[in-house]
Scaffold this active site. Structure first.
Site, PDB file in Angstrom:
ATOM      1  N   GLY A 244       0.829  -1.222   0.000  1.00  0.00           N
ATOM      2  CA  GLY A 244       0.000   0.000   0.000  1.00  0.00           C
ATOM      3  C   GLY A 244       0.852   1.256   0.000  1.00  0.00           C
ATOM      4  O   GLY A 244       2.075   1.197   0.138  1.00  0.00           O
ATOM      5  N   HIS A 245       0.166   2.384  -0.178  1.00  0.00           N
ATOM      6  CA  HIS A 245       0.851   3.675  -0.227  1.00  0.00           C
ATOM      7  C   HIS A 245       0.314   4.571   0.880  1.00  0.00           C
ATOM      8  O   HIS A 245      -0.888   4.584   1.126  1.00  0.00           O
ATOM      9  CB  HIS A 245       0.602   4.380  -1.568  1.00  0.00           C
ATOM     10  CG  HIS A 245       0.946   3.527  -2.733  1.00  0.00           C
ATOM     11  ND1 HIS A 245       2.220   3.478  -3.253  1.00  0.00           N
ATOM     12  CD2 HIS A 245       0.195   2.667  -3.458  1.00  0.00           C
ATOM     13  CE1 HIS A 245       2.227   2.607  -4.267  1.00  0.00           C
ATOM     14  NE2 HIS A 245       1.004   2.103  -4.402  1.00  0.00           N
TER      15      HIS A 245
ATOM     16  N   ASP B  41      -2.061   9.825  15.777  1.00  0.00           N
ATOM     17  CA  ASP B  41      -2.701   9.436  14.519  1.00  0.00           C
ATOM     18  C   ASP B  41      -3.368   8.068  14.684  1.00  0.00           C
ATOM     19  O   ASP B  41      -3.240   7.196  13.818  1.00  0.00           O
ATOM     20  CB  ASP B  41      -1.642   9.406  13.413  1.00  0.00           C
ATOM     21  CG  ASP B  41      -2.244   9.627  12.027  1.00  0.00           C
ATOM     22  OD1 ASP B  41      -3.411  10.059  11.950  1.00  0.00           O
ATOM     23  OD2 ASP B  41      -1.532   9.373  11.039  1.00  0.00           O
TER      24      ASP B  41
HETATM   25  N1  LIG Z   1       4.371  -3.844   8.787  1.00  0.00           N
HETATM   26  C1  LIG Z   1       3.371  -3.845   7.920  1.00  0.00           C
HETATM   27  N2  LIG Z   1       2.860  -5.009   7.457  1.00  0.00           N
HETATM   28  C2  LIG Z   1       1.842  -5.027   6.562  1.00  0.00           C
HETATM   29  N3  LIG Z   1       1.246  -3.913   6.083  1.00  0.00           N
HETATM   30  C3  LIG Z   1       1.726  -2.716   6.497  1.00  0.00           C
HETATM   31  C4  LIG Z   1       2.801  -2.618   7.421  1.00  0.00           C
HETATM   32  N4  LIG Z   1       3.035  -1.292   7.650  1.00  0.00           N
HETATM   33  C5  LIG Z   1       2.164  -0.610   6.909  1.00  0.00           C
HETATM   34  N5  LIG Z   1       1.367  -1.464   6.209  1.00  0.00           N
HETATM   35  C6  LIG Z   1       0.288  -1.098   5.286  1.00  0.00           C
HETATM   36  O1  LIG Z   1       0.845  -0.368   4.203  1.00  0.00           O
HETATM   37  C7  LIG Z   1      -0.052   0.647   3.793  1.00  0.00           C
HETATM   38  C8  LIG Z   1       0.686   1.982   3.743  1.00  0.00           C
HETATM   39  O2  LIG Z   1       1.085   2.302   5.070  1.00  0.00           O
HETATM   40  P1  LIG Z   1       1.619   3.715   5.504  1.00  0.00           P
HETATM   41  O3  LIG Z   1       1.926   3.653   6.958  1.00  0.00           O
HETATM   42  O4  LIG Z   1       2.714   4.120   4.568  1.00  0.00           O
HETATM   43  O5  LIG Z   1       0.421   4.688   5.178  1.00  0.00           O
HETATM   44  P2  LIG Z   1      -1.060   4.891   5.773  1.00  0.00           P
HETATM   45  O6  LIG Z   1      -1.055   4.700   7.258  1.00  0.00           O
HETATM   46  O7  LIG Z   1      -2.034   4.052   4.978  1.00  0.00           O
HETATM   47  O8  LIG Z   1      -1.317   6.396   5.387  1.00  0.00           O
HETATM   48  P3  LIG Z   1      -0.727   7.722   6.051  1.00  0.00           P
HETATM   49  O9  LIG Z   1       0.731   7.495   6.308  1.00  0.00           O
HETATM   50  O10 LIG Z   1      -0.987   8.718   5.000  1.00  0.00           O
HETATM   51  O11 LIG Z   1      -1.525   7.902   7.314  1.00  0.00           O
HETATM   52  C9  LIG Z   1      -1.232   0.635   4.777  1.00  0.00           C
HETATM   53  O12 LIG Z   1      -2.299  -0.074   4.182  1.00  0.00           O
HETATM   54  C10 LIG Z   1      -0.697  -0.137   5.949  1.00  0.00           C
HETATM   55  O13 LIG Z   1      -1.704  -0.820   6.630  1.00  0.00           O
END
Ligand SMILES: Nc1ncnc2c1ncn2[C@@H]1O[C@H](COP(=O)(O)OP(=O)(O)OP(=O)(O)O)[C@@H](O)[C@H]1O
Length: 346
Positions: A70-71, A184
């Site tokens: 994901g992003h 957050d």
């Molecule tokens: N350790 C992990 N294992 C699996 N998925 C993950 C992990 N860390 C993040 N993700 C997933 O990757 C995606 C992107 O995560 P990221 O933290 O970059 O952004 P976000 O939380 O979706 O958005 P923002 O940072 O804008 O609040 C999300 O769907 C998140 O749930």
């Protein structure tokens, strides 16, 4: 992993994300000099991964991309392998914007700092190249907002019981051990793995507490912010009880399957500020759960519980003792979703 570098003590607090009131330029609080020093400090441990308890210098070339997960606003998370160990790698482009860089460094710092907390996503290490920062984390199965979208209904109360325990403990740990508030808390920052373990992630806008209070009003997703953080006339600092509000909104969303406010973003923010806070229906949920949500969603932060009080709340105490198989529930719902998706496919 051990805490590999310490960024603690430097002022990364002033990092507004989404503007809800007139504010200075985002990069103002994170000065270039500080960010440069922090980066230099972090670079010393770049490429050191801790895998199965062993620390080793790793070669970035051996990190193999498997799939994108994901992003987010700071970068992309991908599933990767390093010598057959599966990991989620968050890649954040390096930028000359000191505010953006301070977010990346804060995320990295908190995740490294929290190596001893079982309720916070584990970090194996990181790579800093001239182009980007890559944080290697344990790979979880999904985040809760995606899960809600997939299952198209609320999560059962007994599962939310287990989940609440993990999240409250993660927030309590950050506050008591590191004087940090998350800022957050929302379903997309709560992750679940296939064995039913629930963890908190994404610390880019976490704030260091000074005398238990944070001083930047505008960081975070406004839809989960307490009224005190949205009010442009409120010049006061705020404390962890703002995260307790975000937890309350998150619990309502998880229980009902939908975010409790509707309308344009402006309408929703007005409702958060002026309307009665959301409540769970006592016809559908236990009194303890309804009471917990009601206590978190008090307009006045002083009326909300702190983490010690939450940990002693009957809802939490009850779910600490009952055996609930989150792993089995998750496997079942994902199985049902797959069957439904296969049946709907042309
Ligand atoms: N350790 C992990 N294992 C699996 N998925 C993950 C992990 N860390 C993040 N993700 C997933 O990757 C995606 C992107 O995560 P990221 O933290 O970059 O952004 P976000 O939380 O979706 O958005 P923002 O940072 O804008 O609040 C999300 O769907 C998140 O749930």
């Amino acid at each position: 992993m051990d805490r590999d570098f310490g960024l603690g003590g430097l002022n990364l607090n002033e990092k507004p994300m989404i503007s809800v009131a007139p504010q200075p330029h985002p990069s103002r609080g994170a000065n270039n000099h500080n960010v440069h020093n922090l980066l230099e400090q972090a670079e010393k441990n770049s490429g050191v991964l801790t895998l199965q308890g062993n620390k080793r210098k790793a070669d970035l070339k051996e990190l193999e991309w498997v799939a994108d997960i994901g992003h987010g606003s700071c970068g992309t998370v991908s599933k990767c392998t390093y010598r057959s160990v599966t990991m989620a790698v968050k890649t954040m482009p390096r930028t000359s914007n000191s505010y953006e860089m301070s977010r990346i460094l804060m995320d990295l710092d908190v995740i490294c700092l929290s190596f001893d907390c079982p309720y916070i996503v584990r970090c194996f290490g990181y790579f800093i190249t001239s182009y980007d920062v890559r944080v290697c984390m344990e790979c979880m199965a999904t985040c809760l907002d995606r899960l809600l979208i997939r299952i198209k209904k609320g999560i059962p109360e007994d599962i939310i019981g287990k989940l609440s325990i993990s999240i409250v403990k993660a927030l309590h740990y950050l506050k008591t051990k590191h004087q940090i508030m998350h800022r957050d808390v929302k379903p997309s920052n709560i992750l679940l793995d296939w064995s039913g373990v629930i963890k908190l992630c994404d610390f880019g806008i976490a704030g260091r507490l000074i005398e238990s209070r944070a001083h930047s009003k505008t960081a975070g997703c406004p839809l989960y912010m307490g009224p005190e953080r949205l009010d442009p006339n409120n010049l006061d600092s705020y404390d962890i009880r703002s995260d307790v509000w975000s937890l309350g909104v998150t619990l309502v969303e998880l229980a009902t399957g939908k975010y409790p406010y509707a309308g344009s973003e402006f309408d929703m923010m007005s409702k958060i500020m002026y309307d009665e806070p959301p409540r769970l229906s006592r016809d559908e949920f236990s009194d303890d759960f309804c009471d917990l949500v009601e206590s978190c969603l008090q307009r006045d932060p002083k009326d909300r519980p702190n983490y010690d009080m939450l940990l002693q709340h009957p809802f939490i105490v009850h779910h600490e003792t009952v055996p609930t198989d989150v792993e089995e529930w998750f496997a079942d719902v994902m199985g049902e979703v797959s069957v439904a998706e296969a049946a709907a496919a042309p």
